[in-house]
Design a protein around this motif. Structure first.
Motif, PDB file in Angstrom:
ATOM      1  N   ARG A   1      -2.241  -6.296  14.626  1.00  0.00           N
ATOM      2  CA  ARG A   1      -1.578  -7.485  15.181  1.00  0.00           C
ATOM      3  C   ARG A   1      -1.869  -8.726  14.359  1.00  0.00           C
ATOM      4  O   ARG A   1      -1.021  -9.613  14.218  1.00  0.00           O
ATOM      5  CB  ARG A   1      -2.039  -7.734  16.623  1.00  0.00           C
ATOM      6  CG  ARG A   1      -1.498  -6.812  17.653  1.00  0.00           C
ATOM      7  CD  ARG A   1      -1.709  -7.360  19.052  1.00  0.00           C
ATOM      8  NE  ARG A   1      -3.085  -7.602  19.423  1.00  0.00           N
ATOM      9  CZ  ARG A   1      -3.907  -6.696  19.940  1.00  0.00           C
ATOM     10  NH1 ARG A   1      -3.498  -5.444  20.099  1.00  0.00           N
ATOM     11  NH2 ARG A   1      -5.149  -7.011  20.279  1.00  0.00           N
ATOM     12  N   ASN A   2      -3.088  -8.811  13.857  1.00  0.00           N
ATOM     13  CA  ASN A   2      -3.519 -10.031  13.180  1.00  0.00           C
ATOM     14  C   ASN A   2      -3.458  -9.956  11.665  1.00  0.00           C
ATOM     15  O   ASN A   2      -3.853 -10.909  10.986  1.00  0.00           O
ATOM     16  CB  ASN A   2      -4.934 -10.396  13.651  1.00  0.00           C
ATOM     17  CG  ASN A   2      -4.933 -10.922  15.068  1.00  0.00           C
ATOM     18  OD1 ASN A   2      -4.563 -12.069  15.309  1.00  0.00           O
ATOM     19  ND2 ASN A   2      -5.315 -10.080  16.024  1.00  0.00           N
ATOM     20  N   ALA A   3      -2.935  -8.857  11.132  1.00  0.00           N
ATOM     21  CA  ALA A   3      -2.785  -8.739   9.686  1.00  0.00           C
ATOM     22  C   ALA A   3      -1.858  -9.811   9.134  1.00  0.00           C
ATOM     23  O   ALA A   3      -1.981 -10.213   7.974  1.00  0.00           O
ATOM     24  CB  ALA A   3      -2.269  -7.347   9.330  1.00  0.00           C
ATOM     25  N   LYS A   4      -0.951 -10.316   9.952  1.00  0.00           N
ATOM     26  CA  LYS A   4      -0.013 -11.350   9.504  1.00  0.00           C
ATOM     27  C   LYS A   4      -0.719 -12.653   9.136  1.00  0.00           C
ATOM     28  O   LYS A   4      -0.142 -13.506   8.450  1.00  0.00           O
ATOM     29  CB  LYS A   4       1.005 -11.636  10.608  1.00  0.00           C
ATOM     30  CG  LYS A   4       0.386 -12.146  11.903  1.00  0.00           C
ATOM     31  CD  LYS A   4       1.397 -12.205  13.031  1.00  0.00           C
ATOM     32  CE  LYS A   4       0.740 -12.622  14.337  1.00  0.00           C
ATOM     33  NZ  LYS A   4       1.685 -12.564  15.485  1.00  0.00           N
ATOM     34  N   HIS A   5      -1.964 -12.815   9.579  1.00  0.00           N
ATOM     35  CA  HIS A   5      -2.700 -14.049   9.294  1.00  0.00           C
ATOM     36  C   HIS A   5      -3.479 -13.994   7.990  1.00  0.00           C
ATOM     37  O   HIS A   5      -4.112 -14.985   7.615  1.00  0.00           O
ATOM     38  CB  HIS A   5      -3.663 -14.355  10.445  1.00  0.00           C
ATOM     39  CG  HIS A   5      -2.999 -14.537  11.769  1.00  0.00           C
ATOM     40  ND1 HIS A   5      -2.029 -15.488  11.993  1.00  0.00           N
ATOM     41  CD2 HIS A   5      -3.163 -13.872  12.942  1.00  0.00           C
ATOM     42  CE1 HIS A   5      -1.628 -15.418  13.251  1.00  0.00           C
ATOM     43  NE2 HIS A   5      -2.288 -14.452  13.848  1.00  0.00           N
TER      44      HIS A   5
ATOM     45  N   SER B   1      -3.998 -12.450   3.753  1.00  0.00           N
ATOM     46  CA  SER B   1      -3.323 -12.077   2.514  1.00  0.00           C
ATOM     47  C   SER B   1      -4.156 -11.014   1.817  1.00  0.00           C
ATOM     48  O   SER B   1      -5.384 -10.975   1.957  1.00  0.00           O
ATOM     49  CB  SER B   1      -3.178 -13.297   1.600  1.00  0.00           C
ATOM     50  OG  SER B   1      -2.815 -12.903   0.293  1.00  0.00           O
TER      51      SER B   1
ATOM     52  N   ASN C   1       4.283  -3.770  13.909  1.00  0.00           N
ATOM     53  CA  ASN C   1       3.869  -5.088  13.420  1.00  0.00           C
ATOM     54  C   ASN C   1       4.274  -5.291  11.957  1.00  0.00           C
ATOM     55  O   ASN C   1       3.651  -6.074  11.233  1.00  0.00           O
ATOM     56  CB  ASN C   1       2.358  -5.253  13.585  1.00  0.00           C
ATOM     57  CG  ASN C   1       1.955  -5.532  15.018  1.00  0.00           C
ATOM     58  OD1 ASN C   1       1.959  -6.678  15.462  1.00  0.00           O
ATOM     59  ND2 ASN C   1       1.626  -4.481  15.764  1.00  0.00           N
ATOM     60  N   ASP C   2       5.332  -4.577  11.552  1.00  0.00           N
ATOM     61  CA  ASP C   2       5.927  -4.731  10.211  1.00  0.00           C
ATOM     62  C   ASP C   2       4.992  -4.333   9.083  1.00  0.00           C
ATOM     63  O   ASP C   2       5.037  -4.907   7.990  1.00  0.00           O
ATOM     64  CB  ASP C   2       6.419  -6.173  10.004  1.00  0.00           C
ATOM     65  CG  ASP C   2       7.494  -6.571  11.018  1.00  0.00           C
ATOM     66  OD1 ASP C   2       8.357  -5.719  11.312  1.00  0.00           O
ATOM     67  OD2 ASP C   2       7.456  -7.708  11.510  1.00  0.00           O
ATOM     68  N   ILE C   3       4.119  -3.351   9.349  1.00  0.00           N
ATOM     69  CA  ILE C   3       3.242  -2.807   8.318  1.00  0.00           C
ATOM     70  C   ILE C   3       3.717  -1.392   8.017  1.00  0.00           C
ATOM     71  O   ILE C   3       3.710  -0.525   8.893  1.00  0.00           O
ATOM     72  CB  ILE C   3       1.766  -2.797   8.772  1.00  0.00           C
ATOM     73  CG1 ILE C   3       1.310  -4.213   9.154  1.00  0.00           C
ATOM     74  CG2 ILE C   3       0.875  -2.228   7.682  1.00  0.00           C
ATOM     75  CD1 ILE C   3      -0.047  -4.246   9.833  1.00  0.00           C
TER      76      ILE C   3
ATOM     77  N   GLY D   1      -3.020  -4.561   4.636  1.00  0.00           N
ATOM     78  CA  GLY D   1      -2.799  -5.781   3.872  1.00  0.00           C
ATOM     79  C   GLY D   1      -3.973  -6.732   3.826  1.00  0.00           C
ATOM     80  O   GLY D   1      -3.826  -7.885   3.402  1.00  0.00           O
ATOM     81  N   TYR D   2      -5.154  -6.264   4.222  1.00  0.00           N
ATOM     82  CA  TYR D   2      -6.342  -7.111   4.145  1.00  0.00           C
ATOM     83  C   TYR D   2      -6.865  -7.131   2.704  1.00  0.00           C
ATOM     84  O   TYR D   2      -6.628  -6.186   1.940  1.00  0.00           O
ATOM     85  CB  TYR D   2      -7.435  -6.581   5.084  1.00  0.00           C
ATOM     86  CG  TYR D   2      -7.157  -6.883   6.532  1.00  0.00           C
ATOM     87  CD1 TYR D   2      -7.773  -7.942   7.181  1.00  0.00           C
ATOM     88  CD2 TYR D   2      -6.241  -6.123   7.257  1.00  0.00           C
ATOM     89  CE1 TYR D   2      -7.504  -8.232   8.517  1.00  0.00           C
ATOM     90  CE2 TYR D   2      -5.954  -6.405   8.584  1.00  0.00           C
ATOM     91  CZ  TYR D   2      -6.595  -7.459   9.208  1.00  0.00           C
ATOM     92  OH  TYR D   2      -6.314  -7.748  10.519  1.00  0.00           O
TER      93      TYR D   2
END
Length: 235
Positions: free
Chosen positions: A13-17, A19, A49-51, A73-74
């Motif tokens: 959920r928080n991967a969007k935050h 880079s 979550n678009d991953i 994506g971390y």
């Protein structure tokens, strides 16, 4: 310490935050606690979550989770532990202040169920703050309720809200509690400041506190945190 479906979903959920560039630090290497059915569920959560991942992308031979975090994506994860036994790059006891060369070096700090095992938990949280660059993301999933004997502490809503937000000026990206048994309900945590007894809530069985916070670009004047239901007595 490890990643099962609840922490994994939180990380998705928080991967969007975050880079994939920069540096990230995990407190203790995280093991993967998912079998194939759970891996399929987590891959579906990530896709929602678009991953773009498959269950196979989440697994690595040694049973740890750097591959999973990379797939989400971390940034490349470095680890800090008080022992070198699991291959941590940084060996340090978080009961003690971090060395100067590590201050403000990381874009992400992940506490995956570590700080409740550290006796001086306040010092451990202060260290996480010191490790983060301005604008960096602090993420945590720790024992909240029903974990008697699991660690030194079980953590409540005043940690994300009163310590990270009010004391240090962090933006709250997510704050919630997730039950691990029964209906496994998720409860959004609102600011406990000035609420009766801090908005005390009880759960049935072990429950995780999950929070993601963004460090301010400009440091605020730090204040000693006071629990939300005692604020009116501050001087």
């Amino acid at each position: 310490m490890g990643i099962s479906l609840i922490p994994g979903s939180f990380l998705a959920r928080n991967a969007k935050h975050v880079s994939s560039k920069g540096r990230a630090l995990v407190l203790g290497r995280q093991k993967l606690h998912l079998k194939p059915p759970g891996l399929r569920k987590l891959a579906k959560v990530a896709q929602d979550n678009d991953i773009d991942v498959s269950p196979e992308d989440l697994v690595q031979e040694d049973g740890f989770t750097e591959a999973l975090l990379n797939a989400f994506g971390y940034p490349k994860m470095e680890a800090m532990d008080f022992t070198p036994s699991e291959g941590a790059e940084h060996v340090h006891d978080l009961n003690k202040p971090i060395p100067k060369h590590l201050k403000e070096q990381f874009d992400v700090v992940l506490d995956g169920g570590t700080t409740e095992h550290i006796f001086h938990i306040g010092r451990a949280l202060e260290n996480c703050h010191a490790l983060l660059k301005p604008g960096g993301i602090m993420m945590s999933y720790v024992a909240a309720d029903g974990w008697f004997g699991h660690g030194f502490f079980q953590v409540g809503p005043d940690v994300p809200w009163r310590f990270w937000h009010h004391s240090l000026g962090y933006e709250v990206l997510e704050a919630g509690a997730h039950e691990r048994q029964g209906q496994q309900r998720y409860h959004k945590i609102i600011d406990p400041t000035l609420r009766a007894r801090g908005g005390v809530k009880t759960f049935e069985g072990p429950t995780m506190l999950l929070y993601a916070m963004r460090k301010p670009l400009k440091a605020v004047r730090k204040i000693t945190p006071v629990q939300g239901h005692y604020v009116e007595y501050e001087r």
